[in-house]
Design a protein around this motif. Structure first.
Motif, PDB file in Angstrom:
ATOM      1  N   ARG A 110     126.242 101.139  15.348  1.00 48.26           N
ATOM      2  CA  ARG A 110     126.304 100.676  16.726  1.00 48.26           C
ATOM      3  C   ARG A 110     127.874 100.911  17.204  1.00 48.26           C
ATOM      4  O   ARG A 110     128.150 101.374  18.355  1.00 48.26           O
ATOM      5  N   ALA A 111     128.657 100.438  16.330  1.00 49.41           N
ATOM      6  CA  ALA A 111     130.024 100.748  16.512  1.00 49.41           C
ATOM      7  C   ALA A 111     130.702 102.153  16.659  1.00 49.41           C
ATOM      8  O   ALA A 111     131.581 102.607  17.566  1.00 49.41           O
ATOM      9  N   ASP A 129     126.037 105.441  17.401  1.00 44.52           N
ATOM     10  CA  ASP A 129     124.669 105.236  18.018  1.00 44.52           C
ATOM     11  C   ASP A 129     124.718 103.810  18.580  1.00 44.52           C
ATOM     12  O   ASP A 129     124.052 102.817  18.012  1.00 44.52           O
ATOM     13  N   PRO A 130     125.286 103.445  19.496  1.00 46.96           N
ATOM     14  CA  PRO A 130     125.336 102.319  20.321  1.00 46.96           C
ATOM     15  C   PRO A 130     123.876 101.644  20.574  1.00 46.96           C
ATOM     16  O   PRO A 130     124.037 100.297  20.710  1.00 46.96           O
ATOM     17  N   ASP A 131     123.219 102.347  20.743  1.00 48.14           N
ATOM     18  CA  ASP A 131     121.828 101.825  21.018  1.00 48.14           C
ATOM     19  C   ASP A 131     120.887 101.676  19.925  1.00 48.14           C
ATOM     20  O   ASP A 131     119.520 101.459  20.062  1.00 48.14           O
TER      21      ASP A 131
END
Length: 194
Positions: free
Chosen positions: A133-134, A137-139
């Protein structure tokens, strides 16, 4: 079209495609990847990998990651067959479940993957979810499929049998500006002044 293990000499090609697509290359090892190949042109169409997380105090965990299909080959079942091969490999290594951390949950759901709560992730994947996520791929959301319940829909299986590279549209005319030419000031070698 067929899917085979990646070869060491394909490492640069894989890394270039992973970078172009903005995929995760953490702990990259080309031997973990499979590649989809067109048997007529020998062109590479897609790729993916499973990553096994091993810790002394925890059971091994299998993650599906870095799945990519080149744009000219999309919507033809290439990704489905890459994933199928990876799930087979996971089963061969006696994994009962395969996890994925992705924002493409709708795509994976058609194969039997189901979203799970982050609290239900094994320890190595809980940490990996935060890292993913960081970075790439934040989602990203956690998903899991039982190896025995994985299925490729018939429409994707049939599409894969006749998959072929889509040619770019030739209808678009290239403008001089696309080549860095200013048509107002440019002179041409064979300009006759007419």
């Amino acid at each position: 079209m067929y899917v085979r293990d990646a070869k060491n000499r394909e490492e640069v090609w894989l890394l270039d495609r992973i970078e172009e697509m903005g995929l995760d290359d953490t702990a990259f090892r080309s031997r973990d990847y499979v590649v989809a190949i067109d048997e007529v042109s020998n062109a590479k169409a897609g790729f993916g990998r499973i990553r096994v997380h091993r810790r002394e105090d925890d059971p091994d965990v299998c993650e599906l990651t870095s799945i990519g299909v080149l744009e000219d080959w999309r919507e033809q079942g290439v990704g489905a067959h890459v994933i199928e091969r990876l799930i087979e490999y996971a089963g061969d290594q006696d994994f009962e479940h395969v996890y994925a951390l992705t924002s493409e949950g709708a795509y994976l759901a058609q194969f039997g993957f189901r979203r799970i709560d982050a609290a239900d992730l094994p320890a190595p994947l809980a940490e990996r979810l935060e890292e993913k996520r960081a970075t790439t791929d934040p989602d990203a959301a956690p998903m899991r499929v039982a190896v025995e319940r994985f299925v490729v829909p018939d429409r994707l299986r049939e599409a894969f049998k006749v998959a072929s590279r889509r040619e770019p549209d030739d209808d678009e005319e290239t403008s001089p500006e696309e080549f860095g030419i200013d048509p107002e000031t440019a002179t041409y070698k064979y300009d006759t002044g007419r």
